[in-house]
Structures are given as C-alpha cells and as structure tokens.
Design a protein around this motif. Structure first.
Motif, PDB file in Angstrom:
ATOM      1  N   ARG A  14       0.376  -1.139   0.088  1.00 39.30           N
ATOM      2  CA  ARG A  14       0.117   0.059   0.067  1.00 39.30           C
ATOM      3  C   ARG A  14       1.012   1.251   0.306  1.00 39.30           C
ATOM      4  NH1 ARG A  14      -2.367   0.321   6.378  1.00 39.30           N
ATOM      5  NH2 ARG A  14      -0.546   0.639   7.235  1.00 39.30           N
ATOM      6  N   GLN A  15      -0.001   1.921  -0.764  1.00 41.47           N
ATOM      7  CA  GLN A  15       1.358   3.746  -0.560  1.00 41.47           C
ATOM      8  C   GLN A  15       0.267   4.749  -0.405  1.00 41.47           C
ATOM      9  OE1 GLN A  15       3.527   4.255  -4.437  1.00 41.47           O
ATOM     10  NE2 GLN A  15       4.618   6.063  -3.268  1.00 41.47           N
ATOM     11  N   PHE A  27       4.799  -3.081   2.549  1.00 40.41           N
ATOM     12  CA  PHE A  27       4.949  -4.037   3.019  1.00 40.41           C
ATOM     13  C   PHE A  27       3.515  -4.243   3.167  1.00 40.41           C
ATOM     14  CE2 PHE A  27       4.922  -8.271   2.606  1.00 40.41           C
ATOM     15  CZ  PHE A  27       4.631  -9.236   3.711  1.00 40.41           C
ATOM     16  N   VAL A  28       2.503  -4.602   2.900  1.00 37.38           N
ATOM     17  CA  VAL A  28       1.037  -5.567   3.551  1.00 37.38           C
ATOM     18  C   VAL A  28       0.930  -7.254   3.865  1.00 37.38           C
ATOM     19  CG1 VAL A  28      -1.493  -4.914   3.657  1.00 37.38           C
ATOM     20  CG2 VAL A  28      -0.284  -3.515   3.206  1.00 37.38           C
ATOM     21  N   PRO A  68      -8.260   4.885  10.016  1.00 39.09           N
ATOM     22  CA  PRO A  68      -8.102   5.570   9.025  1.00 39.09           C
ATOM     23  C   PRO A  68      -6.807   5.755   8.541  1.00 39.09           C
ATOM     24  CG  PRO A  68      -9.059   7.166  10.735  1.00 39.09           C
ATOM     25  CD  PRO A  68      -9.203   5.528  11.164  1.00 39.09           C
ATOM     26  N   ASP A  69      -5.866   5.304   9.846  1.00 38.82           N
ATOM     27  CA  ASP A  69      -3.824   5.305   8.933  1.00 38.82           C
ATOM     28  C   ASP A  69      -4.310   4.127   7.612  1.00 38.82           C
ATOM     29  OD1 ASP A  69      -2.396   5.570  12.494  1.00 38.82           O
ATOM     30  OD2 ASP A  69      -3.043   7.195  11.097  1.00 38.82           O
ATOM     31  N   ASP A  70      -5.011   3.257   7.622  1.00 35.97           N
ATOM     32  CA  ASP A  70      -5.250   2.040   6.328  1.00 35.97           C
ATOM     33  C   ASP A  70      -5.373   3.093   5.350  1.00 35.97           C
ATOM     34  OD1 ASP A  70      -6.813   0.244   9.077  1.00 35.97           O
ATOM     35  OD2 ASP A  70      -4.344  -0.185   8.872  1.00 35.97           O
ATOM     36  N   THR A  71      -5.742   4.592   5.208  1.00 34.68           N
ATOM     37  CA  THR A  71      -6.476   4.746   3.821  1.00 34.68           C
ATOM     38  C   THR A  71      -4.881   4.664   2.893  1.00 34.68           C
ATOM     39  OG1 THR A  71      -7.311   6.132   4.766  1.00 34.68           O
ATOM     40  CG2 THR A  71      -7.062   6.912   2.486  1.00 34.68           C
ATOM     41  N   ALA A  72      -5.376   4.378   1.482  1.00 35.33           N
ATOM     42  CA  ALA A  72      -4.184   4.202   1.128  1.00 35.33           C
ATOM     43  C   ALA A  72      -4.329   3.246  -0.429  1.00 35.33           C
ATOM     44  CB  ALA A  72      -3.287   3.142   1.388  1.00 35.33           C
ATOM     45  N   VAL A  73      -3.571   4.180  -1.690  1.00 34.12           N
ATOM     46  CA  VAL A  73      -3.602   2.489  -2.517  1.00 34.12           C
ATOM     47  C   VAL A  73      -3.349   1.564  -2.498  1.00 34.12           C
ATOM     48  CG1 VAL A  73      -3.718   3.007  -5.019  1.00 34.12           C
ATOM     49  CG2 VAL A  73      -3.930   4.967  -3.956  1.00 34.12           C
ATOM     50  N   TYR A  74      -4.037   0.091  -2.725  1.00 39.20           N
ATOM     51  CA  TYR A  74      -3.613  -1.257  -2.254  1.00 39.20           C
ATOM     52  C   TYR A  74      -2.647  -1.348  -3.552  1.00 39.20           C
ATOM     53  CZ  TYR A  74      -4.609  -0.218   3.215  1.00 39.20           C
ATOM     54  OH  TYR A  74      -4.491  -0.213   4.532  1.00 39.20           O
ATOM     55  N   TYR A  75      -1.900  -2.559  -3.561  1.00 36.62           N
ATOM     56  CA  TYR A  75      -1.490  -2.890  -5.047  1.00 36.62           C
ATOM     57  C   TYR A  75      -0.876  -4.445  -4.922  1.00 36.62           C
ATOM     58  CZ  TYR A  75      -0.337   1.663  -6.348  1.00 36.62           C
ATOM     59  OH  TYR A  75      -0.107   3.524  -6.750  1.00 36.62           O
TER      60      TYR A  75
END
Length: 122
Positions: free
Chosen positions: A37-38, A46-47, A87-94
């Motif tokens: 994620r970014q 890394f997730v 909220p800290d999980d907000t990101a673009v997930y790849y």
C-alpha cells in the motif's frame, strides 16, 4: 502476468473490506503474491504476502490480527480481508506477483496491478 485489483472504497473506521486481485495466465500458482500500500506522501509499504501454494503467509505488523491474505489458485485470485480498519489504513493498495528473495520487499516482485483506493473515514 496481468493483475487487476478491485474491492477498494470508502469505509468508516472499524469497518471491513475485502480486496481482490485477479491474475491472467496459467502459472498463477507458481507466483508469490503480495499486497502493498501507498498512502499520500509516503513510500510504498508491505502489507502481506502468500506463497504459491498458499501454505505460508506473512503480514506486516501494522495488519497483524486485522488483515488476512488468501488465494484461490483455481480462480487465479488473491484476496486481502481487512477488518477493524482505521484512518491510517487509507492508501492505494497494490497487488504484486513474482518470486521475491524477500517477500516484504517491493523491488523483488515482477508484476504489479494498478491499485485500488481504500479510504477510511474517522
């Protein structure tokens, strides 16, 4: 290999989402699959990752106990179940595929999807 991630969206804190990543090709089961994620202004991180057979999984500390990676080789798909989102999980997930020497290092993956945006509101 072409990867297409989906399942992102807007969710309230404490909610859940399940991301999917569909892969093309007949060699899907040979690839290690990873989720990264970014977040805005931050580096890609890394997730979670899973071996080709699905027998081993690895998760970043940030998601342990909340995120679960799984795969269905018959459907050429890898999943990321995310619970108790914050909220800290907000990101673009790849999603990514490859044979990385170290599963948590993005540079070791050969193929990447476009990403799916997850937004967690407080």
């Amino acid at each position: 290999v072409q990867l297409q991630a989906s399942g992102g969206g807007l969710v309230q804190a404490g909610g859940s989402l399940r991301l999917s990543c569909a892969a093309s090709g007949r060699t899907f089961s040979t690839y290690v699959m990873g989720w990264f994620r970014q977040a805005p202004g931050k580096e890609r991180e890394f997730v979670a990752s899973i071996t080709g057979s699905g027998g081993e999984t690895y998760s970043a500390d940030s998601g342990k106990g909340r995120f679960t990676i799984a795969r269905d080789n018959a459907k050429n798909t890898v999943y990321l179940q995310m619970n108790r989102l914050a909220p800290d999980d907000t990101a673009v997930y790849y999603c990514a595929a490859g044979w990385p020497p170290r599963m948590e290092v993005a540079g070791g993956y050969d193929y990447w999807g476009r990403g799916t945006l997850v937004t967690v509101s407080s």
